[in-house]
Design a protein around this motif. Structure first.
Motif, PDB file in Angstrom:
ATOM      1  N   LYS A   1      12.906   0.668  -7.438  1.00 31.76           N
ATOM      2  CA  LYS A   1      11.720  -0.276  -7.465  1.00 31.76           C
ATOM      3  C   LYS A   1      12.518  -1.404  -6.730  1.00 31.76           C
ATOM      4  O   LYS A   1      13.506  -1.919  -7.092  1.00 31.76           O
ATOM      5  CB  LYS A   1      11.095  -0.517  -8.812  1.00 31.76           C
ATOM      6  CG  LYS A   1      10.247   0.537  -9.265  1.00 31.76           C
ATOM      7  CD  LYS A   1       9.488   0.007 -10.648  1.00 31.76           C
ATOM      8  CE  LYS A   1       8.453   1.071 -11.115  1.00 31.76           C
ATOM      9  NZ  LYS A   1       9.277   2.158 -11.833  1.00 31.76           N
TER      10      LYS A   1
ATOM     11  N   ASN B   1       5.848 -12.741  -1.339  1.00 36.01           N
ATOM     12  CA  ASN B   1       4.949 -12.595  -0.253  1.00 36.01           C
ATOM     13  C   ASN B   1       3.771 -13.737  -0.267  1.00 36.01           C
ATOM     14  O   ASN B   1       2.860 -13.362   0.075  1.00 36.01           O
ATOM     15  CB  ASN B   1       4.511 -11.256  -0.183  1.00 36.01           C
ATOM     16  CG  ASN B   1       3.813 -10.943   1.403  1.00 36.01           C
ATOM     17  OD1 ASN B   1       4.246 -11.699   2.320  1.00 36.01           O
ATOM     18  ND2 ASN B   1       3.016 -10.221   1.285  1.00 36.01           N
TER      19      ASN B   1
ATOM     20  N   LYS C   1       8.141  -3.446   5.343  1.00 38.30           N
ATOM     21  CA  LYS C   1       7.563  -2.360   5.082  1.00 38.30           C
ATOM     22  C   LYS C   1       7.569  -1.156   5.876  1.00 38.30           C
ATOM     23  O   LYS C   1       7.463   0.058   5.808  1.00 38.30           O
ATOM     24  CB  LYS C   1       5.993  -2.827   5.206  1.00 38.30           C
ATOM     25  CG  LYS C   1       5.749  -3.546   3.762  1.00 38.30           C
ATOM     26  CD  LYS C   1       5.554  -2.602   2.485  1.00 38.30           C
ATOM     27  CE  LYS C   1       5.177  -3.308   1.108  1.00 38.30           C
ATOM     28  NZ  LYS C   1       3.702  -3.411   1.019  1.00 38.30           N
TER      29      LYS C   1
ATOM     30  N   GLU D   1       3.664  -4.029  -7.556  1.00 39.58           N
ATOM     31  CA  GLU D   1       2.665  -4.407  -7.225  1.00 39.58           C
ATOM     32  C   GLU D   1       2.000  -5.198  -8.738  1.00 39.58           C
ATOM     33  O   GLU D   1       2.242  -4.326  -9.735  1.00 39.58           O
ATOM     34  CB  GLU D   1       1.306  -3.590  -6.764  1.00 39.58           C
ATOM     35  CG  GLU D   1       1.655  -2.913  -5.530  1.00 39.58           C
ATOM     36  CD  GLU D   1       1.402  -3.704  -4.310  1.00 39.58           C
ATOM     37  OE1 GLU D   1       0.796  -4.654  -4.204  1.00 39.58           O
ATOM     38  OE2 GLU D   1       1.718  -3.241  -3.070  1.00 39.58           O
ATOM     39  N   PRO D   2       1.171  -6.061  -8.618  1.00 37.22           N
ATOM     40  CA  PRO D   2       1.004  -6.892  -7.680  1.00 37.22           C
ATOM     41  C   PRO D   2       2.435  -7.602  -7.000  1.00 37.22           C
ATOM     42  O   PRO D   2       3.304  -7.965  -7.673  1.00 37.22           O
ATOM     43  CB  PRO D   2       0.268  -8.071  -8.043  1.00 37.22           C
ATOM     44  CG  PRO D   2       0.410  -8.033  -9.437  1.00 37.22           C
ATOM     45  CD  PRO D   2       0.793  -6.677  -9.830  1.00 37.22           C
ATOM     46  N   GLU D   3       2.315  -8.188  -5.851  1.00 41.19           N
ATOM     47  CA  GLU D   3       3.490  -8.829  -5.252  1.00 41.19           C
ATOM     48  C   GLU D   3       3.669 -10.241  -5.900  1.00 41.19           C
ATOM     49  O   GLU D   3       2.551 -10.775  -6.189  1.00 41.19           O
ATOM     50  CB  GLU D   3       3.542  -8.949  -3.873  1.00 41.19           C
ATOM     51  CG  GLU D   3       3.598  -7.602  -3.029  1.00 41.19           C
ATOM     52  CD  GLU D   3       3.236  -7.600  -1.614  1.00 41.19           C
ATOM     53  OE1 GLU D   3       2.612  -8.482  -1.163  1.00 41.19           O
ATOM     54  OE2 GLU D   3       3.647  -6.719  -0.897  1.00 41.19           O
TER      55      GLU D   3
END
Lengths: 332, 356
Positions: free
Chosen positions: B189, B194, B210, B223-225
């Motif tokens: 992970k 961002n 990405k 997620e969430p970023e």
């Protein structure tokens, strides 16, 4: 007794006569220095350049001078408006955000203008009715506005592409760019109001000695209130020039301008025979500040020196006015 | 008595001003020269017929700027990038025999605009403008163009600029991504900050991360970023990372943290180090001195930083100006390669990154 007063007066006349010109003298020396060092300095193009750059500051400096005249120039208790820089910045932010939201320039600026006037009225209320020291009253307003500006603009650049603003930024009338005309117009109005009218006498009387002014039948509260409102209006007018120049709103404009506004307001005193703040002095001081930056760039010297010279100028202005106040107290 | 005192005061103001003005002139002059770039000189002498002996950052000879005045307008000099790029321009112009007229906008957009106008008045042979919001400066850059002064920019795309100079952000994003995924052995992970996808350079770096991740199907983005903020970036990122570590308490649950610039990475590394989580590695971009120091520290979780080389970017802008003025064709975008700083090479790369 009569004789002593007379002898002090004769000497004082020499002193004041010279003092009257000390600001002009300093202005002249610096201008001369730059003119000798750079052939570009006195070219019409550069002078126009310099005037355009000084216009927003010059306009707000007139407002600051008005507050200083009406509030008296005591360093702590005297009149001052620290919220002027952020008042201008709020105006810029509101105008830019509204135009971006689809409003016309007139509507956007109209709302921003009303905000500015309201700020002036609140300042005046705090100072005249609540008797808060101007330094603290306007300081709290300054922080309040800073918060509102961040909320309105999200601390981001807000670009606008409005035809009226583009016109103001890029067009000239009889050879002079529009910002210079606006500067001249505001300067003239403030000159007439403060130096050629009954109201001007009131404001000077209120600043000199509020008690005596009240006894003489002057409406002190009204005069003081008007100085703060007029100052707020100058911030609103200058904001048009700033918005046009930056093509929108940019974070931090107000904080950056505040110190120059104070400098120009306080320094105006060295352009006067009695060492009191005045409108022509404020205008010349604003140009002086612009001239330093402009001149140093032309002679290829880092503009960091401008700070040292600004410091010296504030010191000179404050010491001359303080000395003048002491002498007046002694003479009374 | 009074008049003597008075006279003193009257004389002292202009005197003080004259002293300040004179000292401004004698002590002043734009920032001092450094010896960076000198190393390029010797090798160039033989290959360059035009005689400056200077090799550009692209390895090609650069023509002389002798007798030329070049305006250098920086928006400010308070960040490492600003200072280095500004100095790179000034030093290279001098090295090429030209005269730099350097002005520092002190992060005040109004002053920066006035600076550029003041430069226009002096009719320099070219102006190099550095950083700033594109729309704010469009009108003043139009004035430069109207005055027929060639304009070059550093990290400032503009329709009026002949050449813009910056780091290759695609390469930054791509090379750093590969380094991270290889360090992670292709699986596990990763958490990313961002918060500024709206800023073009951040978006490029993120998109490249990405894009490269497509080749590593076992890499999982959390997620969430995380959202980085300005101001208070470092402290905010530290807190957010602390929360993240509470959410992933087991070793090996989270392998890496990425941010598009150094401040959030510094905050993240501080949090990881404080929690003693040596299993997590932090990565950043920009080459901020504080970040590079952390990379150099063997005990820090800051594993690698993709450093920009602002000094070289500044030199490249001066090179372009010289070439253009000599009638050579210059590309509209000049990219300067970034430097990947890792634990192994940090000490050595610092010498390239921080010339002063």
């Amino acid at each position: 007794m009569e004789q002593t007063t007379k002898s002090v007066n004769t000497k004082a006349i020499d002193f004041r006569y010279l003092l009257k010109y000390s600001g002009y003298f300093a202005f002249f020396i610096v201008a001369l220095f730059f003119a000798i060092q750079s052939s570009t300095f006195l070219t019409p193009k550069n002078i126009i350049n310099l005037l355009v750059q000084s216009s927003p500051l010059g306009i707000v400096a007139c407002g600051m001078a008005s507050v200083l005249i009406g509030g008296g120039n005591h360093v702590i208790r005297g009149g001052i408006d620290l919220s002027l820089g952020n008042n201008l910045a709020l105006n810029v932010a509101v105008t830019a955000v509204l135009i971006n939201g689809g409003s016309s320039f007139i509507a956007a600026f109209g709302i921003a203008f009303l905000c500015s006037v309201l700020i002036g009225i609140i300042n005046a209320f705090a100072i005249v009715k609540l008797k808060i020291i101007p330094l603290l009253g306007t300081l709290s307003m300054m922080y309040l506005l800073q918060g509102i500006i961040l909320l309105v603009s999200n601390n981001k650049v807000v670009s606008v592409n409005d035809p009226i603003l583009i016109f103001i930024a890029n067009n000239a009338f009889i050879g002079l760019p529009i910002p210079i005309w606006i500067f001249t117009f505001v300067g003239l109005i403030f000159y007439v109001v403060h130096h050629q009218s009954v109201f001007g006498n009131w404001v000077y009387a209120v600043g000199g000695n509020p008690l005596a002014a009240r006894t003489a039948g002057i409406n002190v509260s009204k005069a003081l209130t008007l100085t703060y409102v007029m100052a707020a209006i100058t911030a609103a007018i200058a904001s048009i020039l700033v918005t046009a120049r930056l093509s929108g709103s940019v974070p931090g404009v107000g904080d950056i301008m505040l110190l120059d506004i104070m400098l120009a307001g306080l320094m105006s005193a060295i352009f006067s025979r009695l060492s009191v703040p005045n409108i022509p002095g404020a205008i010349l001081s604003a140009i002086f500040v612009g001239m330093l930056s402009n001149g140093f760039t032309l002679i290829n010297v880092p503009t960091y020196w401008v700070y040292a010279i600004k410091g010296a100028l504030i010191l000179a202005a404050v010491s001359i006015t303080t000395a003048q106040q002491r002498r007046m107290i002694r003479n009374v | 008595m009074l008049s003597r005192k008075a006279l003193k005061k009257i004389i002292s103001l202009p005197l003080l001003l004259s002293i300040l003005l004179l000292s401004a002139c004698t002590i002043g002059g734009p920032a001092k020269n450094t010896d960076a770039g000198e190393s390029n000189k010797a090798t160039a002498a033989s290959s360059n017929g035009k005689g400056t002996g200077v090799v550009g950052i692209d390895g090609q000879p650069v023509p002389s700027l002798k007798g030329k005045k070049i305006g250098v307008a920086a928006i400010g000099t308070d960040h490492n990038f600003d200072r280095q790029a500004y100095q790179g321009q000034i030093d290279r112009i001098k090295e090429l025999g030209g005269t730099p007229i350097a002005v520092d906008g002190e992060r005040n957009d109004q002053k920066h605009i006035a600076d550029i106008e003041n430069l226009i008045s002096q009719k320099p042979d070219a102006i190099i403008k550095m950083l700033g919001d594109t729309k704010v400066f469009t009108p003043v850059l139009k004035k430069v163009s109207d005055a027929k002064i060639p304009l070059f920019t550093v990290d400032h795309p503009s329709e009026y600029s002949i050449a813009n100079h910056m780091s290759d952000n695609y390469l930054i994003g791509e090379a750093l991504a590969r380094k991270i995924f290889e360090d992670m052995d292709g699986e596990g992970k990763i958490a990313v900050f961002n918060g500024f996808y709206g800023t073009r350079v951040c978006a490029i770096r993120y998109d490249m991360l990405k894009y490269v991740a497509k080749d590593y199907p076992k890499i999982e983005f959390i997620e969430p970023e995380l959202q980085d903020v300005i101001p208070g970036t470092v402290e905010d990122a530290r807190k957010k990372t602390q929360d993240l570590l509470t959410k992933y308490p087991k070793k090996g649950d989270l392998k890496a943290i990425w941010a598009a610039w150094d401040s959030p990475s510094i905050g993240a590394a501080l949090a990881v180090d404080a929690a003693g989580r040596s299993d997590i590695k932090v990565y950043g971009v920009d080459g901020d001195p504080a970040a590079i120091d952390m990379v150099e520290d063997p005990n820090s979780s800051f594993a690698a930083d993709m450093a920009q080389v602002p000094y070289a970017i500044g030199q490249a802008a001066a090179d372009s100006a010289a070439r253009y003025l000599a009638g050579e064709k210059v590309p509209s975008s000049v990219y300067v390669d970034p430097v990947l700083v890792t634990k192994d090479n940090a000490k050595e790369k610092k010498k390239i990154l921080f010339t002063k």
